[in-house]
Design an enzyme around this catalytic site. Structure first.
Site, PDB file in Angstrom:
ATOM      1  CB  CYS A 103      -2.427   3.821  -3.180  1.00 54.78           C
ATOM      2  SG  CYS A 103      -3.939   3.121  -3.842  1.00 54.78           S
ATOM      3  CD  GLU A 130      -0.764   6.978  -6.060  1.00 56.12           C
ATOM      4  OE1 GLU A 130      -0.707   5.929  -5.379  1.00 56.12           O
ATOM      5  OE2 GLU A 130      -1.208   7.008  -7.220  1.00 56.12           O
TER       6      GLU A 130
HETATM    7  N1  THU Z   1      -2.365   1.386  -6.510  1.00 58.63           N
HETATM    8  C1  THU Z   1      -1.552   2.410  -6.120  1.00 58.63           C
HETATM    9  O1  THU Z   1      -0.559   2.205  -5.405  1.00 58.63           O
HETATM   10  N2  THU Z   1      -1.878   3.663  -6.516  1.00 58.63           N
HETATM   11  C2  THU Z   1      -2.956   3.978  -7.293  1.00 58.63           C
HETATM   12  O2  THU Z   1      -3.214   5.151  -7.519  1.00 58.63           O
HETATM   13  C3  THU Z   1      -3.757   2.911  -7.866  1.00 58.63           C
HETATM   14  C4  THU Z   1      -3.536   1.556  -7.337  1.00 58.63           C
HETATM   15  C5  THU Z   1      -2.020   0.028  -6.059  1.00 58.63           C
HETATM   16  C6  THU Z   1      -2.984  -0.582  -5.097  1.00 58.63           C
HETATM   17  C7  THU Z   1      -2.780  -2.052  -5.340  1.00 58.63           C
HETATM   18  O3  THU Z   1      -1.682  -2.480  -4.556  1.00 58.63           O
HETATM   19  C8  THU Z   1      -2.380  -2.143  -6.795  1.00 58.63           C
HETATM   20  O4  THU Z   1      -1.988  -0.829  -7.177  1.00 58.63           O
HETATM   21  C9  THU Z   1      -3.495  -2.616  -7.730  1.00 58.63           C
HETATM   22  O5  THU Z   1      -4.636  -1.871  -7.568  1.00 58.63           O
END
Ligand code: THU
Length: 135
Positions: free
Chosen positions: A55, A57
């Protein structure tokens, strides 16, 4: 009166969204953290082996830690979701690790349309596992 514009942290998160690597989910996420007074960017990075995605974050927090910044002060997350999407549970736990005072950490979710939601980290992960219980 016009609505207040994005803060610099929000602008950094919006810019980071454009650098996301999300060819599988097509859900691009940008993040910017303020840690120990400095700002670091992150974006989600996916993989053909889907479970290896990380993710936005967490890439931002890890960039800060590698640079020696350990004190989380604020985070902005940008997605194209409406309403703006909040950090996942795993990321909340990682944010908590670096938050000396979770009630003092502002978490801002935005989208490119200018919608905004804000919380404290304490509200997003109440009674979280801090590691204080560890031997
Ligand atoms: N994702 C994030 O980058 N941050 C989050 O808090 C939730 C999900 C990303 C992970 C993945 O690449 C995409 O969003 C779909 O889940």
């Amino acid at each position: 009166m016009t609505a207040p514009g994005p803060t610099s942290l929000e602008a950094r998160a919006l810019d980071a969204l454009r650098r996301a690597y999300a060819p599988y989910s097509k859900f691009r996420v940008g993040a910017a953290v303020q840690m120990s007074g400095e700002t670091f960017d992150g974006a989600n990075v996916e993989n053909a082996s889907y479970g290896l995605a990380i993710c936005a974050e967490r890439t931002a927090v890890f960039a800060a830690v590698i640079a020696g910044a350990h004190r989380l002060e604020a985070i902005a997350v940008c997605t194209e979701a409406s309403p703006p999407s909040s950090p996942c549970g795993a990321c909340r736990q990682v944010l908590l690790e670096f938050a000396p005072d979770p009630a003092a950490v502002t978490v801002i979710a935005i989208n490119p349309r200018g919608e905004r939601r804000t919380w404290t980290l304490a509200a997003l992960i109440p009674d979280g596992f801090s590691g204080r219980e560890l031997p």
